[in-house]
Motif scaffolding. Structure first.
Motif, PDB file in Angstrom:
ATOM      1  N   VAL A 237      -0.734   1.348   1.039  1.00  0.00           N
ATOM      2  CA  VAL A 237       0.486   0.703   1.528  1.00  0.00           C
ATOM      3  C   VAL A 237       1.167   1.635   2.529  1.00  0.00           C
ATOM      4  O   VAL A 237       1.090   2.863   2.412  1.00  0.00           O
ATOM      5  N   ARG A 238       1.807   1.022   3.499  1.00  0.00           N
ATOM      6  CA  ARG A 238       2.506   1.824   4.506  1.00  0.00           C
ATOM      7  C   ARG A 238       3.904   2.182   4.026  1.00  0.00           C
ATOM      8  O   ARG A 238       4.646   1.344   3.521  1.00  0.00           O
ATOM      9  N   SER A 239       4.251   3.436   4.185  1.00  0.00           N
ATOM     10  CA  SER A 239       5.609   3.902   3.928  1.00  0.00           C
ATOM     11  C   SER A 239       6.193   4.411   5.236  1.00  0.00           C
ATOM     12  O   SER A 239       5.462   4.733   6.179  1.00  0.00           O
ATOM     13  N   THR A 240       7.507   4.503   5.283  1.00  0.00           N
ATOM     14  CA  THR A 240       8.226   4.928   6.485  1.00  0.00           C
ATOM     15  C   THR A 240       9.178   6.053   6.127  1.00  0.00           C
ATOM     16  O   THR A 240       9.801   6.036   5.060  1.00  0.00           O
ATOM     17  N   ALA A 241       9.290   7.033   6.990  1.00  0.00           N
ATOM     18  CA  ALA A 241      10.226   8.138   6.779  1.00  0.00           C
ATOM     19  C   ALA A 241      10.678   8.668   8.125  1.00  0.00           C
ATOM     20  O   ALA A 241      10.109   8.330   9.178  1.00  0.00           O
ATOM     21  N   LEU A 282      -3.054  -6.915   4.711  1.00  0.00           N
ATOM     22  CA  LEU A 282      -4.140  -7.599   4.022  1.00  0.00           C
ATOM     23  C   LEU A 282      -5.507  -7.178   4.545  1.00  0.00           C
ATOM     24  O   LEU A 282      -5.664  -6.763   5.693  1.00  0.00           O
ATOM     25  N   GLY A 283      -6.488  -7.293   3.671  1.00  0.00           N
ATOM     26  CA  GLY A 283      -7.866  -7.002   4.004  1.00  0.00           C
ATOM     27  C   GLY A 283      -8.761  -7.472   2.876  1.00  0.00           C
ATOM     28  O   GLY A 283      -8.280  -7.963   1.841  1.00  0.00           O
ATOM     29  N   LEU A 287      -7.643  -8.646  -1.119  1.00  0.00           N
ATOM     30  CA  LEU A 287      -7.906  -9.955  -1.709  1.00  0.00           C
ATOM     31  C   LEU A 287      -8.785  -9.832  -2.944  1.00  0.00           C
ATOM     32  O   LEU A 287      -8.546 -10.489  -3.965  1.00  0.00           O
ATOM     33  N   ARG A 288      -9.802  -8.971  -2.889  1.00  0.00           N
ATOM     34  CA  ARG A 288     -10.715  -8.814  -4.019  1.00  0.00           C
ATOM     35  C   ARG A 288     -10.010  -8.273  -5.254  1.00  0.00           C
ATOM     36  O   ARG A 288     -10.318  -8.638  -6.386  1.00  0.00           O
ATOM     37  N   HIS A 289      -9.084  -7.364  -5.037  1.00  0.00           N
ATOM     38  CA  HIS A 289      -8.435  -6.674  -6.158  1.00  0.00           C
ATOM     39  C   HIS A 289      -7.095  -7.281  -6.545  1.00  0.00           C
ATOM     40  O   HIS A 289      -6.362  -6.685  -7.341  1.00  0.00           O
ATOM     41  N   LEU A 290      -6.789  -8.444  -6.005  1.00  0.00           N
ATOM     42  CA  LEU A 290      -5.489  -9.055  -6.277  1.00  0.00           C
ATOM     43  C   LEU A 290      -5.232  -9.204  -7.765  1.00  0.00           C
ATOM     44  O   LEU A 290      -4.121  -8.960  -8.250  1.00  0.00           O
ATOM     45  N   ASP A 313     -10.308  -0.949  12.534  1.00  0.00           N
ATOM     46  CA  ASP A 313     -10.692   0.411  12.175  1.00  0.00           C
ATOM     47  C   ASP A 313      -9.859   1.014  11.054  1.00  0.00           C
ATOM     48  O   ASP A 313     -10.111   2.155  10.649  1.00  0.00           O
ATOM     49  N   TRP A 314      -8.859   0.295  10.529  1.00  0.00           N
ATOM     50  CA  TRP A 314      -8.193   0.765   9.324  1.00  0.00           C
ATOM     51  C   TRP A 314      -9.164   0.639   8.148  1.00  0.00           C
ATOM     52  O   TRP A 314     -10.155  -0.101   8.221  1.00  0.00           O
ATOM     53  N   PRO A 315      -8.917   1.335   7.038  1.00  0.00           N
ATOM     54  CA  PRO A 315      -9.896   1.338   5.943  1.00  0.00           C
ATOM     55  C   PRO A 315     -10.231  -0.037   5.386  1.00  0.00           C
ATOM     56  O   PRO A 315     -11.374  -0.274   4.987  1.00  0.00           O
ATOM     57  N   ASP A 316      -9.245  -0.934   5.333  1.00  0.00           N
ATOM     58  CA  ASP A 316      -9.484  -2.251   4.739  1.00  0.00           C
ATOM     59  C   ASP A 316      -9.384  -3.365   5.773  1.00  0.00           C
ATOM     60  O   ASP A 316      -9.102  -4.512   5.432  1.00  0.00           O
TER      61      ASP A 316
END
Length: 447
Positions: A237-241, A282-283, A287-290, A313-316
């Motif tokens: 998940v993306r976090s912001t700081a 999403l990726g 979806l598989r691990h929902l 090119d992101w992991p999922d």
């Protein structure tokens, strides 16, 4: 302050790829670097492979907290050990890790939040934590009398902070000085196997012969594992700081409520972040691990927002290959550094919230904002285990935002697992098989 890992930049750690090693570590974040450092101290020949730059992803993008407070009960002994290790390592590095004992404070707006803090403390106190409850008067005094409607707080005076973008590269320099081989821009494409056991690592630069591998790849770990037939329900998940410009020191502790997290930095500014806000792109794996995440989602305890499919090119990402040969370019070479950027709307709101609590600060200037991808698992605790079906492979991943603070502790544990030593802690909570053996998942505390 500069945020040094926005682009690949010049390689700081380079070396010829050796033919063989006692141990190969995949991933140059805080856990991988700690594993390599402790392996070198034990006299092992160890090679750390990093596809991009040391600490370029979440190990330099986190809040910089080194905390025991609020952790899962099974993590607490390792987190306490990690704090001791941070102190010792900072002495060795002559203060260059930037660690300080500032305490960590969790702030409560409601009676229910105070009750949750008290419940955690009742269970954690026998494990040796220094945490204590603060009423409103004590809390306001402790925080420099902010303008806020908090009722009270949970405070751990022995908790610490560090400077992530300084600390992990500095630990890498220490590891190299003590004998570890560290190679940036050298992706591990896969594992070589003989008779069902790990016999080597295939990299973009060639093959290393080894019988022991530690995978500490953060957001990329599940992709690497799936290529070898090992499936874990890890998502990112993306976090912001953000980092502010230097400001008056109105508060000298790390603190968080249900909206905002803040901590003072060594350069005179503050690191600020929305406390529980995360974005899930999403990726296929999402979806598989929902099904694994549904109990967590319906609980309403986490502020996770669904977003569009992951970019290329992101992991999922839907276009990211799940299978490739050792002779082919891997996804880890296509994206050397996963830099998702921050949530712009949150960047605008965070300084306003901090300024509303401390109006004497005046205008708050932002020095830098960034995003990072946090590797998560559905019960909010990591996987730290040997892979039964791939003897010789140890996995340490899914830190759920806890990796920086506990990194040296988990690095030491991963080394013991990889070398068949007693890790000294009960790791059954972190076993890899808990997602497939029919066990009921027990979520960690959302504090």
């Amino acid at each position: 302050m500069s945020f040094p890992f926005r682009d690949e930049g010049p390689v700081a750690f380079a070396a010829p790829l050796p033919e063989a090693a006692d141990l190969v570590v995949i991933g140059g974040g805080v856990i991988g670097v700690s594993t390599a450092l402790f392996a070198a101290r034990r006299g092992l020949s160890v090679v750390l492979l990093e596809k991009g730059r040391i600490a370029a992803e979440q190990s330099s993008r986190n809040w910089g907290w080194i905390r025991v407070q609020g952790r899962d009960l099974d993590e607490i002994p390792i987190a306490l050990e990690a704090q001791d290790l941070w102190r010792d390592l900072d002495v060795t590095c002559q203060g260059r890790l930037g660690t300080r004992t500032t305490g960590v404070t969790y702030l409560a707006r409601t009676d229910a939040e105070m009750a949750a803090f008290e419940g955690w403390l009742a269970e954690a106190r026998p494990l040796g934590v220094s945490s204590e409850m603060l009423d409103r008067t004590a809390m306001l005094r402790h925080l420099g009398y902010p303008r806020a409607a908090w009722q009270g707080a949970l405070h751990t005076p022995t908790d610490m902070v560090g400077e992530p973008w300084q600390a992990v590269p500095e630990l890498s320099r220490l590891a190299r000085a003590e004998g570890a081989t560290i190679i940036e821009r050298c992706a591990a494409r896969g594992l070589d196997r003989q008779a069902g056991r790990v016999s080597g690592v295939i990299t973009e630069a060639g093959r290393i012969r080894t019988s022991a591998v530690v995978l500490a790849g953060g957001a990329w770990s599940s992709l690497f594992l799936r290529r070898h037939g090992v499936d874990i329900p890890q998502l990112s998940v993306r976090s912001t700081a953000l980092a502010t410009q230097p400001l008056p020191r109105v508060v000298d502790t790390a603190a968080v409520d249900d909206r905002l997290a803040f901590r003072p930095r060594a350069d005179g500014g503050y690191t600020l972040a929305p406390s529980a806000f995360a974005e899930l792109y999403l990726g296929p794996d999402a979806l598989r691990h929902l099904r694994h995440y549904l109990p967590l989602a319906v609980s309403g305890e986490f502020d996770v927002h669904l977003r569009r499919p992951q970019p290329a090119d992101w992991p999922d990402a839907f276009s990211t290959p799940r299978h490739w040969s050792g002779a082919e370019q891997s996804p880890f070479e296509r994206m050397r550094i996963l830099d998702p950027g921050p949530n712009a709307a949150k960047l605008a709101k965070i300084p306003q919230r901090f300024g509303a609590q401390y109006p004497d600060l005046g205008r708050i200037e932002v020095q830098a904002g960034w995003g990072g991808m946090i590797d998560v698992l559905p019960d909010v605790v990591p996987v730290v285990d040997r892979v039964r079906d791939l003897p010789g492979l140890t996995v340490c991943t899914g830190m759920c935002g806890h990796g920086f603070g506990a990194g040296p502790g988990f690095g030491r544990v991963a080394l013991d697992l990889a070398t068949s030593q007693d890790p000294g802690h009960d790791l059954s909570r972190f076993r890899i098989g808990r997602f497939s053996d029919g066990s009921a998942l027990r979520p960690g505390p959302n504090l």
